[in-house]
Write an enzyme that holds these catalytic residues in place. Structure first.
Site, PDB file in Angstrom:
ATOM      1  N   CYS A 250       0.815  -1.219   0.000  1.00  0.00           N
ATOM      2  CA  CYS A 250       0.000   0.000   0.000  1.00  0.00           C
ATOM      3  C   CYS A 250       0.845   1.264   0.000  1.00  0.00           C
ATOM      4  O   CYS A 250       0.633   2.179  -0.802  1.00  0.00           O
ATOM      5  CB  CYS A 250      -0.974  -0.018   1.180  1.00  0.00           C
ATOM      6  SG  CYS A 250      -0.195  -0.073   2.817  1.00  0.00           S
TER       7      CYS A 250
ATOM      8  N   HIS B  45      -2.516   0.919   6.988  1.00  0.00           N
ATOM      9  CA  HIS B  45      -2.863   0.900   5.569  1.00  0.00           C
ATOM     10  C   HIS B  45      -2.985   2.335   5.059  1.00  0.00           C
ATOM     11  O   HIS B  45      -3.228   3.271   5.832  1.00  0.00           O
ATOM     12  CB  HIS B  45      -4.179   0.147   5.376  1.00  0.00           C
ATOM     13  CG  HIS B  45      -4.511  -0.137   3.940  1.00  0.00           C
ATOM     14  ND1 HIS B  45      -3.690  -0.875   3.118  1.00  0.00           N
ATOM     15  CD2 HIS B  45      -5.593   0.215   3.181  1.00  0.00           C
ATOM     16  CE1 HIS B  45      -4.250  -0.969   1.920  1.00  0.00           C
ATOM     17  NE2 HIS B  45      -5.390  -0.311   1.930  1.00  0.00           N
TER      18      HIS B  45
ATOM     19  N   HIS C 163      -5.767   1.575  -3.966  1.00  0.00           N
ATOM     20  CA  HIS C 163      -4.840   1.076  -2.950  1.00  0.00           C
ATOM     21  C   HIS C 163      -4.390  -0.327  -3.313  1.00  0.00           C
ATOM     22  O   HIS C 163      -5.035  -1.020  -4.101  1.00  0.00           O
ATOM     23  CB  HIS C 163      -5.471   1.100  -1.555  1.00  0.00           C
ATOM     24  CG  HIS C 163      -6.765   0.355  -1.437  1.00  0.00           C
ATOM     25  ND1 HIS C 163      -7.128  -0.346  -0.305  1.00  0.00           N
ATOM     26  CD2 HIS C 163      -7.809   0.179  -2.299  1.00  0.00           C
ATOM     27  CE1 HIS C 163      -8.322  -0.893  -0.466  1.00  0.00           C
ATOM     28  NE2 HIS C 163      -8.758  -0.581  -1.674  1.00  0.00           N
TER      29      HIS C 163
END
Length: 540
Positions: free
Chosen positions: A438, A483, A495
């Protein structure tokens, strides 16, 4: 020059002085003066005791959290263990006290537990030539009988180097030792005249008219080992001042040195958390990157720092260790691959053989030779090949200041770059079209557009300005626990997610089919590199 400066300091004293300085970035000795001259070790011997303590923990003889009671008769006046009026400590606490405040009660208890013979056998196993433990701390009777704890500068540097390179014991145990050494409380010698912000892992020694200090100094682009031993000074203040002056000279010398550079030659290369092939990948190096080597960790592994400030271990098989070549590349490699992959061919036709496949983000040198839709490039190793002209664009040197570009255009480019990774698989620590995580997706998207953000999924206000979700615009970043995603407009965000095995698009809007409710509910923050005052001036 450094040697001459140190000799000038030594001319001011009649004390015996030993100096050892080693460049850990290049694995080269810089200064060695009298470092095989044997001296009373003072508390430098506690480095050896600490190593043996952690080795015996590895051997399951002790546990770090094991509670130990110190009998009253073993307590030495003016030790912290005595002043605290405690008589029960964990094993690791005794080691910490022995090193950080040079506690003699803790040291003597550890000597009894570990054993003289085991400690001295450890010295032999470590290859120490003149280091021996002959008595406990403050055993004046033994001292009068001629039993002294001894070492010299070379041995002290070796002990410190084995800890720094994680060879004195297992890597986890060496890292515990480093944590303790970084917490050293005595700042009157090696750290006397250097800036407080400088990180130093070290151990001091102190007896009447005698002072020693040996440590590892970590600067922004390099590191070095330094040991200064002073015996027979007029007083301890003189000894500490000598050590401080020499340490400052070393600090100034290394601060003005060019970093030890290396050039990444492999298409991609894992930057590991630890110097081991089976270690977790923290980041990914790409062909054409120039990295700073902070220390040689042994076994071909080097602690490196990227140009965006990320640290990890990279094996030398992936690098060209020629500093002149790396410096040349850093100056001349002005272009970067922008296609997901680019075959570098032996000639300007598809029929020629592939010399290397480069990926998006690889830096190259354009030679200026062209043939129709092809352009010749120089690879990190020095040989040349051909790629399609539209496979590369000028490299933008990263900054965290977006003010040199029109905001809407720059936002659009950032989103387009992130979207170009659609379909890439998830790879922990990766940041190429072959696979990326990510933060790899967001950081490389910004980097390819000349903007620098923090590599991990953490909103750092030194890189981004926090905003509300209502203020979000395309290219701004959304943070979740562990994240990160990039907002691309229309309530959508892109993402790279492990559970989806790659780069995907989701929505913040519950009415959309790709809405992820649990993820939206876990949002911890939103950040933007774009932040304007009402007058339109950029602020950071």
């Amino acid at each position: 020059m450094l040697k001459e400066q140190i000799l000038e300091v030594l001319m001011e004293t009649e004390a015996q002085v030993s100096v050892s300085i080693k460049d850990m970035s290049r694995n080269q000795w810089v200064i060695r003066l009298n470092d095989t001259h044997k001296m009373p070790s003072a508390s430098i011997i506690k480095l050896l005791i600490m190593i043996e303590a952690f080795c015996q923990v590895e051997e399951k003889k002790f546990q770090l959290n094991q509670s130990l009671t110190i009998p009253k008769q073993d307590q030495i006046p003016h030790s912290m263990t005595t002043d605290l009026e405690e008589n029960t400590f964990q094993f690791v606490d005794l080691v910490q006290l022995m090193i950080t405040v040079s506690d003699n009660t803790a040291t003597n208890v550890l000597i009894d537990l570990l054993g003289f013979e085991n400690i001295n056998q450890r010295a032999e196993k470590l290859g120490l030539k003149e280091t021996v433990l002959s008595r406990k701390m403050l055993d004046f009777k033994a001292a009068k009988e001629g039993r002294q704890n001894l070492t010299h500068g070379e041995d002290a540097i070796r002990m410190m180097e084995l800890i720094v390179t994680e060879q004195a014991a297992s890597p986890p145990m060496c890292r515990r030792m480093m944590d303790i050494l970084f917490n050293q409380q005595d700042r009157e010698m090696l750290r006397r005249f250097i800036p407080k912000k400088v990180k130093v892992a070290h151990k001091t020694g102190d007896l009447p008219n005698l002072n020693h200090d040996v440590g590892w100094v970590l600067l922004s682009d390099m590191s070095y080992l330094i040991g200064v031993f002073v015996n027979g000074a007029a007083d301890n203040l003189e000894a500490k001042t000598i050590i401080g002056k020499i340490s400052k000279l070393a600090y100034d010398y290394f601060s003005n040195q060019s970093p030890a550079l290396a050039l990444v030659k492999s298409t991609t290369a894992p930057i590991q958390l630890k110097p081991a092939p089976d270690s977790e990948m923290a980041d990914e190096a790409i062909a054409g990157m120039v990295v700073s080597r902070l220390k040689d960790s042994g076994g071909g592994w080097h602690l490196i720092r990227t140009d965006y400030g990320y640290e990890g271990y990279l094996h030398q098989r992936h690098m060209i260790m020629d500093e002149e070549r790396a410096a040349y590349w850093k100056e001349r490699a002005q272009d970067v691959i922008i296609k997901a992959s680019a075959d570098v061919l032996a000639g300007p036709r598809y029929q020629y053989h592939v010399k290397q496949t480069l990926v998006r983000g690889s830096r190259i040198i354009l030679t200026g030779r062209e043939s129709e839709e092809w352009t010749e490039v120089e690879r990190p190793g020095g040989d040349k090949g051909w790629i399609r002209k539209d496979f590369a664009q000028p490299y933008l040197y990263p900054t965290n200041d977006p003010s040199n570009g029109e905001e809407q255009l720059l936002r659009k480019k950032l989103v387009q770059t992130a979207l170009s990774y659609q379909g890439s698989q998830y790879r922990w620590g990766g940041r190429t079209p072959i696979g990326l995580d990510c933060s790899g997706l967001t950081s490389i998207s910004y980097l390819l557009n000349g903007l620098l953000i923090y590599r991990d999924a953490v909103l750092k206000e030194t890189f981004l300005n926090p905003i509300s979700l209502e203020e979000i615009k395309p290219a701004d970043l959304i943070y979740f626990p562990g994240h990160i995603a990039m907002y691309i407009g229309g309530d959508k965000y892109i993402h790279s997610r492990a559970s989806a095995n790659g780069v995907i698009i989701n929505s913040l809007n519950p009415e959309h089919g790709d809405y992820d409710g649990p993820l939206k509910e876990s949002i911890t923050g939103v950040g933007t590199i774009f932040r304007q005052k009402e007058a339109g001036e950029w602020v950071q």
